[in-house]
Structures are given as structure tokens and as C-alpha cells.
Design an enzyme around this catalytic site. Structure first.
Site, PDB file in Angstrom:
ATOM      1  N   HIS A  64       4.907  57.080  66.806  1.00 45.33           N
ATOM      2  CA  HIS A  64       5.997  57.546  67.659  1.00 45.33           C
ATOM      3  C   HIS A  64       5.526  58.665  68.582  1.00 45.33           C
ATOM      4  O   HIS A  64       4.804  59.569  68.165  1.00 45.33           O
ATOM      5  CB  HIS A  64       7.163  58.063  66.816  1.00 45.33           C
ATOM      6  CG  HIS A  64       8.032  56.980  66.266  1.00 45.33           C
ATOM      7  ND1 HIS A  64       8.909  56.254  67.039  1.00 45.33           N
ATOM      8  CD2 HIS A  64       8.152  56.488  65.011  1.00 45.33           C
ATOM      9  CE1 HIS A  64       9.544  55.371  66.290  1.00 45.33           C
ATOM     10  NE2 HIS A  64       9.098  55.487  65.051  1.00 45.33           N
ATOM     11  N   ARG A  87       5.000  47.819  62.674  1.00 46.38           N
ATOM     12  CA  ARG A  87       5.996  46.963  63.295  1.00 46.38           C
ATOM     13  C   ARG A  87       5.525  45.514  63.182  1.00 46.38           C
ATOM     14  O   ARG A  87       4.341  45.246  63.023  1.00 46.38           O
ATOM     15  CB  ARG A  87       6.188  47.340  64.762  1.00 46.38           C
ATOM     16  CG  ARG A  87       6.611  48.792  64.994  1.00 46.38           C
ATOM     17  CD  ARG A  87       6.687  49.103  66.476  1.00 46.38           C
ATOM     18  NE  ARG A  87       7.153  50.473  66.721  1.00 46.38           N
ATOM     19  CZ  ARG A  87       6.352  51.530  66.852  1.00 46.38           C
ATOM     20  NH1 ARG A  87       5.029  51.367  66.767  1.00 46.38           N
ATOM     21  NH2 ARG A  87       6.846  52.734  67.063  1.00 46.38           N
ATOM     22  N   ARG A 117       8.821  48.220  57.044  1.00 49.98           N
ATOM     23  CA  ARG A 117       8.335  49.407  57.772  1.00 49.98           C
ATOM     24  C   ARG A 117       9.243  50.593  57.471  1.00 49.98           C
ATOM     25  O   ARG A 117       8.768  51.712  57.268  1.00 49.98           O
ATOM     26  CB  ARG A 117       8.304  49.122  59.276  1.00 49.98           C
ATOM     27  CG  ARG A 117       8.090  50.360  60.159  1.00 49.98           C
ATOM     28  CD  ARG A 117       7.943  49.958  61.610  1.00 49.98           C
ATOM     29  NE  ARG A 117       8.228  51.039  62.539  1.00 49.98           N
ATOM     30  CZ  ARG A 117       7.349  51.956  62.915  1.00 49.98           C
ATOM     31  NH1 ARG A 117       6.123  51.945  62.429  1.00 49.98           N
ATOM     32  NH2 ARG A 117       7.694  52.899  63.784  1.00 49.98           N
ATOM     33  N   HIS A 139      11.717  43.937  59.041  1.00 50.72           N
ATOM     34  CA  HIS A 139      11.498  45.277  59.601  1.00 50.72           C
ATOM     35  C   HIS A 139      11.810  46.368  58.582  1.00 50.72           C
ATOM     36  O   HIS A 139      11.314  47.494  58.695  1.00 50.72           O
ATOM     37  CB  HIS A 139      12.360  45.466  60.849  1.00 50.72           C
ATOM     38  CG  HIS A 139      12.118  46.773  61.548  1.00 50.72           C
ATOM     39  ND1 HIS A 139      11.006  47.005  62.329  1.00 50.72           N
ATOM     40  CD2 HIS A 139      12.834  47.925  61.573  1.00 50.72           C
ATOM     41  CE1 HIS A 139      11.046  48.233  62.809  1.00 50.72           C
ATOM     42  NE2 HIS A 139      12.154  48.810  62.368  1.00 50.72           N
ATOM     43  N   TYR A 199      13.656  60.714  59.068  1.00 48.04           N
ATOM     44  CA  TYR A 199      13.157  60.376  57.726  1.00 48.04           C
ATOM     45  C   TYR A 199      12.999  61.633  56.876  1.00 48.04           C
ATOM     46  O   TYR A 199      13.304  61.625  55.684  1.00 48.04           O
ATOM     47  CB  TYR A 199      11.823  59.631  57.830  1.00 48.04           C
ATOM     48  CG  TYR A 199      11.984  58.185  58.225  1.00 48.04           C
ATOM     49  CD1 TYR A 199      12.421  57.238  57.308  1.00 48.04           C
ATOM     50  CD2 TYR A 199      11.727  57.766  59.523  1.00 48.04           C
ATOM     51  CE1 TYR A 199      12.598  55.913  57.674  1.00 48.04           C
ATOM     52  CE2 TYR A 199      11.890  56.436  59.896  1.00 48.04           C
ATOM     53  CZ  TYR A 199      12.326  55.519  58.965  1.00 48.04           C
ATOM     54  OH  TYR A 199      12.502  54.212  59.328  1.00 48.04           O
TER      55      TYR A 199
END
Length: 398
Positions: A340, A206, A317, A314, A349
Site C-alpha cells: 500500500h 492480491r 489476503r 480475497h 488493521y
């Protein structure tokens, strides 16, 4: 003076000088309470007391005095008293409350909120040009606030936020760069920020995490970076250094050797030897603000040159997460790399890469079918030619 109208087993009803009837009853704490309104007929007041008694038996009764608190006041206290909220989240919640909730529902008592009212509020937001994404954020905040009123404070018996799909943002699909585009972008930006592009992408970091990296977090021998802190930008305060977004945000990520070489060169050329020295800074050595990115890197011009004019920082990422998922990594491994707590993002994903894989398989299938069809046609032509040849030989023999 009011006249008494008989006695009841639960509560009592009396006739007021106005001719209307007032219902009173004892709460679980023994304190007498009045019905929120008076009644034209005594039977209506009796029916109200019967309903209240049934609610108490089923443990569904809510103190009407508590339910009189305005949503504005309750929501503000909710944000102030919510534990473990990051400063940036507090700012976002406060902004959503002031901008999209208080102007519409702030003066409403909690006990008067219902699903049709919430539905009308959301429709008005969308009708006034608020995006679906922003309306979803405001809806989720309102739902969380009212869920506390239901489960913890027991002010409400049911959360009025019951609109299917209202919490879904349906954000536009973000671009994913190819490997060639990632390295081309790294070559286009000023040399001081080449490593920033590659570390953010291949480390799945991030913005707040990559901008807070210090020399002590880099191990070029092992090829790893350690994420233990992050910058947040707070209005009126500035850049604040604190813990990562979640507990899972504290992690160690291994970089590809080709990226480690770039990082090693960057440390030697651009970073002080002190362990606390920040890895990525401006020319003057100050931390980088996300809002200054276009100025110091010429971001818009750079991404336009690689054919992605709408690319956000972003999205690097996002690209890294997608590339990691395409390797076939497990959900748990992706969660650890991405930082996460929940498997939801990793599964998204993985689902995306699974769809891409099925598309590849389907394309290969079509190619195989086309090739076989072509082969059969070629064989058929060959057989016809062979038959024709045999026939001509037979005719010439005659």
C-alpha cells in the site's frame, strides 16, 4: 432593432423588441458575452452585471460557455484523459458512469449542477435498490470528475458533491480465518492448489499478484517471493499481464518457513524449470481466471467444510493482513508487506487488532475480578468457620 439604454462602466444593457432587457459584458479575454437569460427589468440586468464584475475581481468568474458542457461528455473525456489509470479501473469507471451517473445526470450542464441535485441523484440511486457500497463508488467518481472541473479546468467555482458520508461504503465486515482454518482449507483443496492458499494468505497477496507469480520470483533459500507484476481481467480482451496495482505493489515478501516447505514441494511437482514458468496454473498449464476458481478448486464446497460458506478468495489476503497486524508490526512495515502507498489500510488493521487486544485485556480483567471475589468469599467462609471452631472449644471447656 434593440434600443440602447445608456452606458455603464462595466458591460451594457439594451432593451429588446420583446420589451425584455439583455446584459452583455467583456470577459477577461476581451470577448463580449451575453447573460444566459434576459431580464424583465433593467435593474435586474444591472444587478447581474454588478455581480459578474465582482466575480471577476475576486477571480471567481466562470466562463458560461464552458459551463454549458454536458456532464456526460465531460466525464467521458475525463476517463479517457486521466493519466496512470489501470485498465481495470478504466473499465470500472466507464461502467459506473453508464450505469449510475449518465441515466440521471448525464444531460445536465456542468454549470447547472448543484448540491441538492446531487443529493436527489444519490437518494434516487438508493431508492432504486442500488447498494450503499455501489452508490458510494459512483459518488466518489462524480466528485473526482467535478473536482477536476473546479481545480484544473476552472469551469466550476465549487464542487457540488458536498454530502457528508456519501463516499463511505460501509461494507460488511469480512471473515478472518484462524490459523487452523487456513491450514485445513489448504488440505481440503486439490494438492495442486495447496500452496496457492498458503502463499496468498501468508504473503498477503492480491489475486492478480499471486496468479502472476513466476518461478523466477520465488527464492526458497531466502524464503521470499517477489511481486513485480499482476494479472487483470479485462472484458473483451482477456487476462492482461502488467505492473502491480500501485508503485508500492512492487515488493518482496518473506514467507514463514512452514509455508516455504510447501512452496518448494509445489515447484518440484507442478512447475516447469524455466524461469518464466508460472507458479500457479490450471491442470493444462493455463493461467487461472478468478471466475474459474469454484470449478477448479471446488471453492464453495471447500470453504463450507471449514465453517465459512461465505468466504471469498480475497478474504485470504484479509486474513493474512490481520495476522500480520497482530504481530505488533509497525505501520510502515505493514504497508510494505501489504503493498500500500497509503497508511490508511495498515492503520485499519492495526486499529482492529488493538480493539481485539483491549477485548482480551478486559476479559482477563473480568477473570481476575471473578477470581478475587471468589477468593474473598472463601476467606470469609474460612474466618467464620475458624470463629465457630474457637467458640465450640470454649463451650466444651465449660
Amino acid at each position: 432593432m434593440a434600443n440602447k439604454e445608456g452606458h455603464r462602466r462595466f458591460g451594457n444593457v439594451r432593451k429588446l423588441p420583446s420589451g425584455r432587457y439583455q446584459a452583455r459584458y467583456p470577459g477577461p479575454d476581451g470577448r463580449m458575452r451575453n447573460a444566459p437569460e434576459t431580464f424583465a427589468r433593467k435593474s435586474d440586468a444591472d444587478r447581474y452585471l454588478t455581480l459578474v464584475e465582482a466575480q471577476m475581481v475576486r477571480r471567481e468568474w466562470v466562463d458560461p460557455d464552458l459551463a454549458k458542457v454536458k456532464l456526460d461528455d465531460y466525464a467521458r473525456r475525463w476517463i479517457e484523459q486521466r493519466p496512470n489509470l489501470r485498465p481495470r479501473t478504466v473499465h470500472l469507471y466507464g461502467w459506473l458512469l453508464e450505469k449510475h451517473i449518465v441515466p440521471y445526470l448525464g444531460g445536465t450542464e456542468l454549470g447547472r449542477l448543484d448540491t441538492p441535485m446531487v443529493r436527489d441523484w444519490r437518494a434516487e440511486l438508493l431508492g432504486n435498490g442500488v447498494s450503499v457500497s455501489m452508490a458510494a463508488k459512483a459518488y466518489r467518481l462524480l466528485r473526482a470528475v467535478l473536482m477536476t472541473a473546479v481545480k484544473e479546468d476552472q469551469i466550476l467555482t465549487r464542487n457540488p458533491c458536498q454530502i457528508p458520508g456519501a463516499d463511505q461504503e460501509k461494507a460488511a465486515e469480512r471473515p478472518v480465518l484462524t490459523l487452523a482454518q487456513v491450514f485445513k482449507l489448504a488440505d481440503i483443496v486439490p494438492p495442486r492448489y495447496r500452496a496457492l492458499v498458503l502463499v496468498t494468505t501468508f504473503g498477503c497477496l492480491r489475486w492478480g499478484e499471486v496468479s502472476a507469480l513466476q518461478r523466477q520470483d520465488i527464492d526458497t533459500t531466502a524464503g521470499t517471493i517477489r511481486i513485480r507484476q499482476a494479472y487483470t481481467e479485462q472484458r473483451g480482451v482477456g487476462l492482461v499481464l502488467g505492473p502491480p496495482k500501485s508503485r508500492a505493489g512492487r515488493r518482496t515478501v518473506t514467507l514463514p518457513p512452514a509455508v516455504v516447505e510447501v512452496v518448494r514441494d509445489h515447484l518440484a511437482a507442478e512447475v516447469d524449470d524455466h524461469p518464466d514458468a508460472f507458479v500457479f496454473t490450471t491442470e493444462s498449464g493455463r493461467p487461472i481466471w478468478r471466475g474459474n476458481l469454484n470449478k477448479i478448486i471446488a471453492w464453495k464446497a471447500s470453504v463450507s467444510r471449514i465453517g465459512q460458506p461465505n468466504l471469498h478468495f480475497h478474504d485470504l489476503r484479509h486474513t493474512g493482513n490481520t495476522l500480520a497486524a497482530r504481530t505488533g508490526a509497525s505501520t510502515r512495515d505493514l504497508m510494505a508487506r501489504m503493498g500500500h502507498d497509503s497508511p490508511q489500510a495498515a492503520l485499519i488493521y492495526q486499529h482492529a487488532t488493538a480493539e481485539a487486544d483491549r477485548a482480551i485485556a478486559q476479559a482477563l480483567h473480568e477473570a481476575v475480578r471473578a477470581d478475587r471475589k471468589k477468593g474473598k468469599k472463601s476467606d470469609a467462609n474460612g474466618k467464620r468457620k475458624d470463629k465457630a471452631g474457637k467458640k465450640s472449644k470454649k463451650d466444651s471447656g465449660r
